[in-house]
Motif scaffolding. Structure first.
Motif, short mmCIF file in Angstrom:
data_model
loop_
_atom_site.label_atom_id
_atom_site.label_comp_id
_atom_site.label_asym_id
_atom_site.label_seq_id
_atom_site.Cartn_x
_atom_site.Cartn_y
_atom_site.Cartn_z
N HIS A 12 -40.48 -71.68 71.76
CA HIS A 12 -39.06 -71.75 72.10
C HIS A 12 -38.27 -70.72 71.28
O HIS A 12 -37.03 -70.76 71.23
CB HIS A 12 -38.52 -73.16 71.86
CG HIS A 12 -39.13 -74.18 72.79
ND1 HIS A 12 -38.81 -74.24 74.13
CD2 HIS A 12 -40.06 -75.13 72.57
CE1 HIS A 12 -39.51 -75.21 74.70
NE2 HIS A 12 -40.26 -75.77 73.78
N ASP A 13 -38.98 -69.81 70.67
CA ASP A 13 -38.37 -68.71 69.92
C ASP A 13 -37.92 -67.65 70.92
O ASP A 13 -38.74 -66.94 71.52
CB ASP A 13 -39.40 -68.15 68.94
CG ASP A 13 -38.85 -67.02 68.08
OD1 ASP A 13 -37.90 -66.33 68.50
OD2 ASP A 13 -39.40 -66.80 66.98
N ALA A 14 -36.61 -67.53 71.11
CA ALA A 14 -36.08 -66.62 72.14
C ALA A 14 -36.46 -65.16 71.87
O ALA A 14 -36.76 -64.41 72.80
CB ALA A 14 -34.56 -66.75 72.21
N GLN A 17 -40.06 -64.72 72.87
CA GLN A 17 -40.15 -64.73 74.33
C GLN A 17 -39.78 -63.36 74.90
O GLN A 17 -40.48 -62.83 75.77
CB GLN A 17 -39.23 -65.80 74.91
CG GLN A 17 -39.71 -67.22 74.70
CD GLN A 17 -38.78 -68.24 75.35
OE1 GLN A 17 -37.68 -67.92 75.77
NE2 GLN A 17 -39.23 -69.49 75.42
N THR A 18 -38.69 -62.80 74.41
CA THR A 18 -38.24 -61.48 74.90
C THR A 18 -39.26 -60.40 74.56
O THR A 18 -39.56 -59.53 75.38
CB THR A 18 -36.87 -61.14 74.29
OG1 THR A 18 -35.91 -62.13 74.69
CG2 THR A 18 -36.40 -59.77 74.75
N LYS A 70 -42.35 -60.91 76.82
CA LYS A 70 -41.98 -60.67 78.22
C LYS A 70 -41.85 -59.18 78.51
O LYS A 70 -42.30 -58.70 79.56
CB LYS A 70 -40.68 -61.40 78.54
CG LYS A 70 -40.19 -61.24 79.97
CD LYS A 70 -39.03 -62.19 80.25
CE LYS A 70 -37.84 -61.91 79.38
NZ LYS A 70 -36.67 -62.75 79.72
#
Length: 480
Positions: free
Chosen positions: A388-390, A393-394, A397
């Motif tokens: 859940h570490d934004a 994730q970025t 991705k």
């Protein structure tokens, strides 16, 4: 023996070529099926699929030795029904010519793109999801107005019988033809001069398919596999991470091209992960290999392959943790997930796609180490990230390559109707599903239309006098 083999191969070639020629001839006579006929075909296919869903569940259970009816409904029947519904709602819009800008240089003119059917499409179907991976592509093929030849797997004879009957009740061979046979038939099939060929299967066989298609310059969509990683980040709650990935590994006993192939876990959480996986597996499948909801390995050959890989790991003293005490049933070729802690990279199961219920658990110290581990390997069909570490994730991705990706989930990205599905590099090429499926099986043809005024004369020779001055002014204007 040589004469008999040659004769049989000649017969295959003759039969397949005859069907192909018939479809090509019929397509030439009707190269642009209208919207109504495409809708009718899709609606009839949906009705027949729903009518035969129980028969297909029974047939797949027979072919696998045991396969949960719910697995078949979730992974074979439901995706096809949803795809038809999605396509029916949008097909009219997809079929419309799209207006494009001609630009100042071409004015006055109209530019549009029309979407024409390609013609005859070949579909090669694997054994793991024979309904979804035959009818799924067929839905896109029919929506785009094509005809299809479908080569079914020789390992699912009972399912093939139902599918063949279902499709024969709806379509003439000139529109949809079903082909059965062993590897020699498949090889002959892929050498036909299709207008497009879609193959779903292993990377190794994908090489042969692409070579065969190249002889005819046939465009290909290759849906292969590879080793799809699940990365559990340091911030992830292990119980939640296991909950999000375990179904993706257990559905169809892991015999899925996008199933988690291995999992990367922080070094200090490896034992917690293994314990949690076993606990959640027992809750889902209380009787282990004897659970009615757990699917068998498709046949003895695949079961023996997985057992051989396990034995190879045992021989190297790899720690192996079965997810349930009732772990193996040799007679019914059933096997629960086996977790292998840090197996050596030289083991076969670390070099090849597992395609079954074996799960290497690879530990790491830093997230950079884990990301590097994935990047140093061939690009996978799927990549799963539990965090859940934004910022992470970025980072993943945008910087990591994979055919598709899911965050805090596994396999369900394939079910997104409004998104393409396909691999990259060793895991495949091209994509389909939804609108991308319609586009894959269509030729986007640019059409420029001019009226009575011909401005093109301004750029025609001779390049002297006033034309030279005009063109100099044009070049000054446009080349800036």
């Amino acid at each position: 023996m040589t004469v008999a083999t040659a004769s049989r191969e000649s017969q295959h070639i003759f039969t397949l070529q005859h069907i192909f020629n018939h479809q090509r001839s019929e397509f030439s006579a009707q190269p642009m099926p209208d919207y109504a006929s495409r809708v009718t075909a899709l609606k009839q296919l949906k009705t027949a699929l729903l009518k035969n869903k129980e028969a297909l569940c029974e047939a797949l259970a027979q072919d696998f030795g045991h396969r949960s009816h719910q697995d078949t409904l979730i992974s074979d029947i439901l995706p096809c029904v949803m795809q038809i519904n999605y396509t029916l709602k949008r097909l009219k819009k997809w079929m419309r010519p799209s207006r494009r800008h001609a630009g100042l240089l071409l004015m006055p003119a109209k530019v549009e793109v029309i979407y024409q059917p390609l013609g005859v499409v070949g579909i090669v179907v694997p054994w793991n999801f024979p309904v979804m991976l035959s009818l799924g592509p067929l839905i896109s093929v029919l929506a785009a107005g094509n005809r299809a030849m479908i080569k079914l797997s020789e390992f699912t004879p009972a399912t093939n019988k139902i599918l063949s009957s279902l499709l024969a009740s709806l379509f003439e061979d000139a529109q949809v033809a079903v082909i059965e046979g062993e590897a020699d038939v498949a090889a002959t099939f892929t050498r036909l001069p299709f207008d497009h060929l879609l193959f779903t299967g292993s990377t190794a066989v994908g090489h042969h398919v692409m070579r065969a298609a190249a002889e005819n310059l046939t465009p290909v969509t290759l849906e292969l596999g590879g080793k799809s990683p699940t990365l559990i980040a340091p911030d992830a709650d292990i119980a939640h991470a296991v909950e999000r990935m375990i179904f993706g590994k257990c559905l169809n006993a892991g015999q899925i091209c996008v199933a988690p192939d291995y999992v990367l876990v922080p070094e200090d959480k490896a034992q917690e992960f293994i314990s949690e996986f076993k606990q959640q597996f027992v809750a889902m499948y209380p009787q282990g290999v004897h659970s009615r909801d757990f699917t068998s390995i498709v046949n003895q050959r695949q079961f023996d392959r997985l057992n051989l890989w396990l034995e190879e790991a045992r021989h190297q003293d790899v720690v192996i943790e079965p997810a349930h005490p009732e772990a193996l049933d040799d007679k019914a070729h059933r096997m629960v997930p086996h977790l292998l802690l840090n197996p050596d990279e030289n083991l076969t199961l670390m070099q090849q796609e597992i395609f079954g219920p074996l799960l290497p658990v690879i530990t790491y110290r830093t997230i950079e180490e884990a990301l590097s581990y994935i990047q140093q390997r061939p690009r996978p069909l799927a990549l799963y990230l539990m965090t859940h570490d934004a910022a992470l994730q970025t980072q993943v991705k945008n910087n990591m390559h994979a055919g598709g990706m899911a965050m805090n989930d596994t396999i369900f990205h394939v079910a997104a109707d409004d998104a393409p599905f396909g691999g990259i590099g060793p895991s495949g090429m091209g994509h389909y599903h939804g609108k991308e499926g319609f586009l894959t099986f269509s030729k986007a043809k640019t059409v420029l239309t001019r009226g009575k005024i011909n401005t093109a004369k301004l750029v025609m020779p001779p390049y002297t006098g006033w034309k030279a001055m005009l063109q100099k002014a044009m070049m000054t204007f446009f080349l800036r």
